[in-house]
Design a protein around this motif. Sequence first.
Motif, short mmCIF file in Angstrom:
data_model
loop_
_atom_site.label_atom_id
_atom_site.label_comp_id
_atom_site.label_asym_id
_atom_site.label_seq_id
_atom_site.Cartn_x
_atom_site.Cartn_y
_atom_site.Cartn_z
N ARG A 184 -5.04 2.85 5.20
CA ARG A 184 -4.72 1.47 5.59
C ARG A 184 -5.94 0.63 5.90
NH1 ARG A 184 0.72 0.79 7.02
NH2 ARG A 184 1.81 2.75 6.69
N LEU A 188 -7.39 0.93 1.30
CA LEU A 188 -6.69 -0.29 0.85
C LEU A 188 -7.62 -1.52 0.87
CD1 LEU A 188 -4.10 -1.74 -0.07
CD2 LEU A 188 -3.53 -2.06 2.35
N GLU A 234 -9.30 7.90 -4.72
CA GLU A 234 -8.53 8.89 -5.47
C GLU A 234 -8.32 10.16 -4.66
OE1 GLU A 234 -10.13 7.42 -9.88
OE2 GLU A 234 -10.65 9.42 -9.16
N ARG A 237 -4.91 10.12 -2.38
CA ARG A 237 -3.87 9.55 -3.23
C ARG A 237 -2.53 9.31 -2.54
NH1 ARG A 237 -2.78 12.51 -8.98
NH2 ARG A 237 -0.89 11.45 -9.65
N LEU A 240 -2.77 6.72 0.25
CA LEU A 240 -3.13 5.40 -0.29
C LEU A 240 -1.94 4.79 -1.04
CD1 LEU A 240 -5.12 3.15 -0.76
CD2 LEU A 240 -6.16 4.46 -2.61
N LEU A 241 -1.16 5.61 -1.72
CA LEU A 241 0.03 5.07 -2.39
C LEU A 241 0.96 4.41 -1.37
CD1 LEU A 241 0.92 7.73 -5.12
CD2 LEU A 241 0.45 5.29 -5.50
N ALA A 243 0.11 3.07 1.49
CA ALA A 243 -0.51 1.83 1.97
C ALA A 243 -0.43 0.73 0.92
CB ALA A 243 -1.97 2.10 2.36
N VAL A 244 -0.64 1.10 -0.36
CA VAL A 244 -0.56 0.11 -1.44
C VAL A 244 0.88 -0.41 -1.55
CG1 VAL A 244 -0.71 -0.24 -3.94
CG2 VAL A 244 -2.53 0.99 -2.74
N ASP A 245 1.85 0.47 -1.41
CA ASP A 245 3.24 0.03 -1.48
C ASP A 245 3.57 -0.93 -0.34
OD1 ASP A 245 3.77 1.33 -3.80
OD2 ASP A 245 4.60 3.13 -2.86
N ASP A 246 3.03 -0.64 0.83
CA ASP A 246 3.24 -1.53 1.97
C ASP A 246 2.64 -2.92 1.65
OD1 ASP A 246 3.63 -2.62 4.46
OD2 ASP A 246 2.66 -1.02 5.58
N ALA A 247 1.42 -2.92 1.10
CA ALA A 247 0.77 -4.20 0.75
C ALA A 247 1.53 -4.93 -0.36
CB ALA A 247 -0.68 -3.95 0.33
#
Lengths: 325, 325
Positions: A184, A188, A234, A237, A240-241, A243-247
Amino acid sequence: MVRVLPVCVLGLGLIGGSVLRAASAAGRAVWGATASTADAEAATAAGFTVEASLDDALRRADEEDALVVLAVPLTALPEVLRSVAAFAPGCRLTDVTSVKGAVTEAVRKINPYARYVGGHPMAGTSRSGWASGSAELFRDAPWVVTTEDDSDQEVWAEVVQLALSCGAHVVPTSSAAHDDAVARISHLPHLLAAVLASVGASGGPLSLALAAGSFGDGTRVASSRPELVQAMCEGNRAALLDAVDDALGRLGAARGSLASTGGLAATVNAGHLARRELEQHRSGPRQAVKVDLTADNAMATLRDLGNRGGRLTSLDGTVAVVKTL
Amino acid sequence: MVRVLPVCVLGLGLIGGSVLRAASAAGRAVWGATASTADAEAATAAGFTVEASLDDALRRADEEDALVVLAVPLTALPEVLRSVAAFAPGCRLTDVTSVKGAVTEAVRKINPYARYVGGHPMAGTSRSGWASGSAELFRDAPWVVTTEDDSDQEVWAEVVQLALSCGAHVVPTSSAAHDDAVARISHLPHLLAAVLASVGASGGPLSLALAAGSFGDGTRVASSRPELVQAMCEGNRAALLDAVDDALGRLGAARGSLASTGGLAATVNAGHLARRELEQHRSGPRQAVKVDLTADNAMATLRDLGNRGGRLTSLDGTVAVVKTL
C-alpha cells in the motif's frame, strides 16, 4: 547484554552501503562484498574493508561469528543464498529487502540452517549505488524486524540492535503484515507514479511544460532504477494485487461520480482525511511501554504493538521499550 | 511600448496575494480586495492597499483603467463576475484560475463586454491564504496566457507583461489545450494522491508507520484544501474524464499483467522513460525564436510554439521572444 557482533554486508548499494557505514560509525567491526566493481572501489577508497568476493566475505563471517546482512536486489538473492549455504550455512542472517514473504521462502528453501530474521529499513530514495548512501540514511526511520512466534529470539535481538545502532526505530511485525503494508505505501506508489508519468508524457511537450509541484511530487519515484522497482513490485505480487484493486476501485468510483453527478467531494475529502491521519501519526504524542522478552507471549505482544503503530526504541538486556500512540 | 497599467487583484489568497506582491515589487501601482477578513488584515498590515469591498476595488479599476485579475476560487467566480459587470464592465480582465474553459464561458455569459484574456500561473503549493504567498512565488514558473485567433491582442500583451514582471515565463496556448494538459499534470495528480492516501490509511496504523518517501511524495497534495481541489477538478470535467480513463487503462493493464504473467516491466519502464522526458524537458537546451505580433498569424504561431513546449520570455513592443526546445 547482547554481545556486539561484527557485521558482514553483502551488496554495497544505497542501502547496503549505508548499513556498512552506519554500523561502522556505531563502533562495530564491519566488512562487505559486492558484485559491483564501482561500489567496491568507492567503498575501499572510503576506508572500508571490501573482501575480494562474496565467498571470501562469507568465510570470514563464518569464522568470526558475524551477523550477515543481505543487501542485494531481490533478483540476485537465490545466488547469494547458495553462497551463504556453502560458506556460512549456520550464520545469523538478516536482510534489508523490500519484501519479506519471498525472501523468507527463499531462505527456507535454499538455506534452511541459517538463523534468519527478516529486516526492512524504510529509507529508500530514488538514487542508488554506494555513492548515494550515508551513515545517516536510517536516522529516525522505521526499520521493520519480522517478529513471528517462532522467531529465533537471539538473532531477533541482534537485528534489532543493528537497526537501533544505525539510528532507526524498529517496527516489530509479521512478514505477512509487512508485505500487505508496503504494497500500500511503497509498491502501489511506485506503480501510480509510473502510470501518472506516462499519462502526463502522453500529453506531449505542453503537458511537460506545465508540470509543476503536484506532477513532480507524484512522479518522483519513477526516476528510480526500473529493474529494482520491477523486482520489488513483482516480488510482492499477491499483496500488491490487493492494493492495486483497492486503488482501481476508488479511482473507478471517482470516475463514475465525475461522469454522472460531476461531484468529487467523496474522493477528495477521503484523501484529505487520510493524509491528515498520516501527519497525525507522525506527530502524535507517544507513551513508552516495556515488554519483557522472557515472557511466553513476548513476540506476539511486540507484533501487536507494531501493528498498532508502535516503535521499539531501545532494547536493554531482556527489556524492550516500545513507544505507542 | 506597452503602457504599464495599474493592477487590481480580486482575491488575496496564495496566488492573488502573490500577484499583488510581485506586481508591486515590479513597480506597478496595485490594490486588492478580498472576502477574507484575515487575508485583508494581513495584506494591509504588510503595507498594501486593500479596498473595503470588491465593488470599491472595481470602481477604482474602472476609473484608473486598471488590469483586473480574478484570483478567487472557481466557485466564487460567477458572483465576482457580476460585480465586474456592474462596476467595471469594459475593463481589461484576466484570471489565475486552474481551468480556462469554464472561466471563459462564465465571462462570456455574465460579462460579455469585458476584454478578457485567460491566465494560469503553474505555481500552487498545498498551502493557501495570504500568509503562504510571496513576491517570488512565480519566479521561473510557467504562466499560461490563452492565445486564440480572436484574442484581444492589446489585453493579451498586458497579461503577458504582468506574468513576465512577476518573474514567470509565458506559455501561449489555447484554452482547450491548457485544460487537456492540466487535467493530466495537475488534476489527475490530485485525484491519484487522494486515492493513494485512502488506500494507505485503510491499511491501518502499521501502513502509516512504514510510510516513507514514495508515499509521502505521492500523497503530498492531498493536504491541499479539499474544497479548492474539488472545485478545480470538477471545473475541468471533460478533460479530467479523459485523463482518468487513461490512468485507469494503464493501471488496469498493469493489474492484468501482474495477475497473469506476474510481470510489470512494461508499466515500470514506460513510467521511467516518461519521467526522464520531464527531466529532459526541464533541462534541455533552448533556442530563441522571434515572433512579430503584427503578422496576421501571430497568435497561431505563438500557440504552436507553446504547444511544442516553448516559453515566451520577453515582449518588447511588437516582438515576442520564445525559447524553444
